[in-house]
Enzyme design. Structure first.
Site, PDB file in Angstrom:
ATOM      1  N   HIS A 155       0.855  -1.190   0.000  1.00 17.27           N
ATOM      2  CA  HIS A 155       0.000   0.000   0.000  1.00 17.27           C
ATOM      3  C   HIS A 155       0.890   1.239   0.000  1.00 17.27           C
ATOM      4  O   HIS A 155       1.849   1.299   0.762  1.00 17.27           O
ATOM      5  CB  HIS A 155      -0.879  -0.022   1.257  1.00 17.27           C
ATOM      6  CG  HIS A 155      -1.941   1.021   1.272  1.00 17.27           C
ATOM      7  ND1 HIS A 155      -1.679   2.341   1.543  1.00 17.27           N
ATOM      8  CD2 HIS A 155      -3.266   0.940   1.033  1.00 17.27           C
ATOM      9  CE1 HIS A 155      -2.807   3.032   1.469  1.00 17.27           C
ATOM     10  NE2 HIS A 155      -3.781   2.204   1.157  1.00 17.27           N
ATOM     11  N   TYR A 179     -14.582   4.586   7.575  1.00 18.19           N
ATOM     12  CA  TYR A 179     -15.332   3.418   7.067  1.00 18.19           C
ATOM     13  C   TYR A 179     -16.819   3.496   7.397  1.00 18.19           C
ATOM     14  O   TYR A 179     -17.400   2.586   7.984  1.00 18.19           O
ATOM     15  CB  TYR A 179     -14.674   2.123   7.566  1.00 18.19           C
ATOM     16  CG  TYR A 179     -13.311   1.954   6.927  1.00 18.19           C
ATOM     17  CD1 TYR A 179     -13.193   1.381   5.667  1.00 18.19           C
ATOM     18  CD2 TYR A 179     -12.164   2.447   7.529  1.00 18.19           C
ATOM     19  CE1 TYR A 179     -11.964   1.280   5.035  1.00 18.19           C
ATOM     20  CE2 TYR A 179     -10.918   2.351   6.907  1.00 18.19           C
ATOM     21  CZ  TYR A 179     -10.835   1.764   5.664  1.00 18.19           C
ATOM     22  OH  TYR A 179      -9.621   1.673   5.025  1.00 18.19           O
ATOM     23  N   HIS A 193      -7.647   0.739  -4.691  1.00 20.57           N
ATOM     24  CA  HIS A 193      -8.421   1.520  -3.714  1.00 20.57           C
ATOM     25  C   HIS A 193      -8.879   2.789  -4.402  1.00 20.57           C
ATOM     26  O   HIS A 193      -8.040   3.553  -4.895  1.00 20.57           O
ATOM     27  CB  HIS A 193      -7.536   1.958  -2.550  1.00 20.57           C
ATOM     28  CG  HIS A 193      -7.242   0.889  -1.548  1.00 20.57           C
ATOM     29  ND1 HIS A 193      -6.532   1.141  -0.393  1.00 20.57           N
ATOM     30  CD2 HIS A 193      -7.589  -0.412  -1.501  1.00 20.57           C
ATOM     31  CE1 HIS A 193      -6.432   0.017   0.318  1.00 20.57           C
ATOM     32  NE2 HIS A 193      -7.055  -0.945  -0.335  1.00 20.57           N
ATOM     33  N   CYS A 228      -3.551   2.720  -4.514  1.00 18.87           N
ATOM     34  CA  CYS A 228      -4.453   3.552  -3.702  1.00 18.87           C
ATOM     35  C   CYS A 228      -4.448   4.954  -4.287  1.00 18.87           C
ATOM     36  O   CYS A 228      -3.547   5.756  -4.034  1.00 18.87           O
ATOM     37  CB  CYS A 228      -4.031   3.575  -2.230  1.00 18.87           C
ATOM     38  SG  CYS A 228      -5.133   4.626  -1.259  1.00 18.87           S
ATOM     39  N   ASP A 281     -12.407   3.266  -0.996  1.00 19.34           N
ATOM     40  CA  ASP A 281     -11.608   3.554   0.186  1.00 19.34           C
ATOM     41  C   ASP A 281     -12.212   4.773   0.877  1.00 19.34           C
ATOM     42  O   ASP A 281     -12.338   5.834   0.282  1.00 19.34           O
ATOM     43  CB  ASP A 281     -10.164   3.846  -0.231  1.00 19.34           C
ATOM     44  CG  ASP A 281      -9.233   3.888   0.969  1.00 19.34           C
ATOM     45  OD1 ASP A 281      -9.530   3.220   1.975  1.00 19.34           O
ATOM     46  OD2 ASP A 281      -8.206   4.589   0.896  1.00 19.34           O
ATOM     47  N   HIS A 282     -12.589   4.587   2.075  1.00 24.39           N
ATOM     48  CA  HIS A 282     -13.182   5.644   2.913  1.00 24.39           C
ATOM     49  C   HIS A 282     -14.422   6.245   2.235  1.00 24.39           C
ATOM     50  O   HIS A 282     -14.619   6.093   1.034  1.00 24.39           O
ATOM     51  CB  HIS A 282     -12.207   6.774   3.232  1.00 24.39           C
ATOM     52  CG  HIS A 282     -10.925   6.290   3.865  1.00 24.39           C
ATOM     53  ND1 HIS A 282      -9.852   7.094   4.097  1.00 24.39           N
ATOM     54  CD2 HIS A 282     -10.558   5.072   4.322  1.00 24.39           C
ATOM     55  CE1 HIS A 282      -8.874   6.398   4.663  1.00 24.39           C
ATOM     56  NE2 HIS A 282      -9.288   5.155   4.793  1.00 24.39           N
TER      57      HIS A 282
HETATM   58  C1  DNO Z   1      -6.664   3.105   6.113  1.00 23.62           C
HETATM   59  C2  DNO Z   1      -6.010   2.189   5.215  1.00 23.62           C
HETATM   60  C3  DNO Z   1      -4.707   1.621   5.727  1.00 23.62           C
HETATM   61  C4  DNO Z   1      -4.320   0.437   4.873  1.00 23.62           C
HETATM   62  C5  DNO Z   1      -3.030  -0.195   5.269  1.00 23.62           C
HETATM   63  C6  DNO Z   1      -2.645  -1.303   4.305  1.00 23.62           C
HETATM   64  O1  DNO Z   1      -7.814   3.363   5.979  1.00 23.62           O
HETATM   65  O2  DNO Z   1      -5.857   2.705   3.959  1.00 23.62           O
HETATM   66  O3  DNO Z   1      -4.871   1.226   7.048  1.00 23.62           O
HETATM   67  O4  DNO Z   1      -5.279  -0.539   4.993  1.00 23.62           O
HETATM   68  O5  DNO Z   1      -2.028   0.747   5.325  1.00 23.62           O
HETATM   69  O6  DNO Z   1      -1.613  -2.037   4.851  1.00 23.62           O
END
Ligand code: DNO
Length: 391
Positions: free
Chosen positions: A240, A365, A305, A278, A348-349
């Site tokens: 990531h 989340y 992501h 991401c 993501d989020h």
């Molecule tokens: C937060 C996430 C991170 C991600 C880790 C992957 O919301 O993007 O916690 O899951 O860094 O290892």
């Protein structure tokens, strides 16, 4: 792309049934109850997988199989911890769960200073306030030489904050940066820790003398050790990007931009060594052209992501709406739907909408906020696919 959703296990307030009802196909999750560094047993993995499958879903991605600090700073017990990591990978491989996300960020898994930054309509997003973070380093952690990392504008703001923030505000800031955003992702500091600042400073001290090159070498060392088990079981490792993608706390960062990504992909040039694309993290670095990076690294991307940010002149950033901001997700989707359409993708989020508040979701989340984004992204994917099919 496959529509996946990050789910935090049976304690998650959001039920798998509901996820299936909103069109989710695959689950992104981890064995959150197992401590960092311990082996994930085959039995525990299969139980979890069966539970997910009994709801008509698949366990698409492990996020994360956490990498212990000693592996990152190259401590004495790193070989032992890598052996444990390899056993967990082998068990995942035997169970057929083969996409594994991890990160190589020292000490902090990700960083934000505000969990509830309000938009005009009353919804809120996560926010990174550079001056507040500087204040945290300089006046709360009291890190030696932290001032040198900031320009005079930021230092002036830090002085203002020093005069206005209360003890309670300081406690909230510590809670946000090193507890609330970390605990739920198998971070180093858990809710209820009595001396989080002291513990955190002790962790930072472990990285004394570790510069960017050394951290890169430690990542390479780790990847070389785990590649054989990945080849045997078909495991796709996907690091990531650093979030945010710039140096914090005087610590080195090694997954922030094109040069970094090129470096680690070439250092261990094996198709099992890949990237979690991401878009949100990468978008917070003004030098990153996100769709261009997607195009360049599509073939080594294993997991996507989708998130975006707006970056401000003072260095702050806010998590933007999924169809706005620097992430340019429509173009990113065009790239992946064309180049690598079977990839798992998750929202993501999401913003926190009024009816998300007080539900106890982990920071970022939310349910309604993420569901809204999933609907938007699903629409974009359908439009992009229909265009591609015409060609
Ligand atoms: C937060 C996430 C991170 C991600 C880790 C992957 O919301 O993007 O916690 O899951 O860094 O290892």
């Amino acid at each position: 792309m496959e529509k996946t959703w990050r789910w935090f296990g049976k304690k998650d307030k959001i039920k798998l049934e509901t996820l299936r009802q909103i069109g989710v196909e695959g689950i992104v999750s981890a064995l959150h109850d197992i401590s960092n560094g311990e082996i994930w047993s085959l039995e525990a993995i299969i139980d979890y997988k069966n539970y997910i499958e009994s709801h008509g879903l698949r366990w698409s991605v492990v996020e994360s199989l956490p990498v212990s600090e000693a592996i990152k700073y190259g401590g004495e017990d790193r070989n032992f911890l890598i052996e444990n990591y390899i056993k967990s990978l082998e068990n995942l491989g035997k169970a057929g769960v083969t996409t594994v996300c991890y990160n190589f960020m020292p000490v902090l898994d990700w960083a934000r200073t505000d969990l509830f930054y309000q938009w005009e309509d009353g919804s809120s997003s996560l926010y990174f306030d550079k001056a507040k973070f500087a204040y945290f380093e300089i006046h709360i952690l009291k890190r030696d030489g932290a001032e040198k990392d900031y320009n005079q504008d930021i230092l002036n703001k830090v002085e203002e904050l020093k005069n206005t923030l209360t003890e309670e505000d300081n406690k909230d800031l510590v809670d946000c940066v090193i507890v609330k955003t970390q605990g739920f992702v198998n971070g180093n500091i858990k809710e209820g820790e009595l001396n989080p600042v002291e513990k955190f400073n002790n962790l930072l001290a472990l990285y004394d003398g570790i510069d960017k090159n050394q951290l890169r070498e430690n990542l390479k060392y780790f990847l070389e050790k785990i590649m054989p088990v990945c080849e045997t079981w078909g495991i796709q490792m996907c690091v990531h990007p650093d979030d945010p993608p710039f140096s914090l706390l005087g610590l080195p960062r090694i997954v922030t931009n094109e040069e970094d990504i090129d470096w680690f992909l070439n250092a261990v040039d094996n198709p099992h060594n890949g990237l979690t694309f991401c878009a949100g993290s990468l978008s917070a670095n003004l030098n990153n052209d996100v769709p261009k990076l997607a195009q360049k690294f599509a073939s080594r991307t294993k997991f996507v992501h989708l998130r975006s940010t707006n970056v401000f002149d003072n260095g702050d950033f806010i998590e933007a709406h999924h169809l706005g901001g620097r992430g340019q997700l429509i173009d990113v989707i065009k790239v992946f739907e064309k180049e690598n359409p079977s990839l798992p993708m998750r929202i993501d989020h999401g913003r926190l909408l009024t009816e998300d508040v007080d539900k106890g979701y982990n920071p970022g989340y939310s349910f309604l906020g993420r569901m809204l984004a999933l609907g938007q992204i699903e629409g974009v994917m359908a439009a992009v696919r229909s265009e591609l099919n015409k060609k």
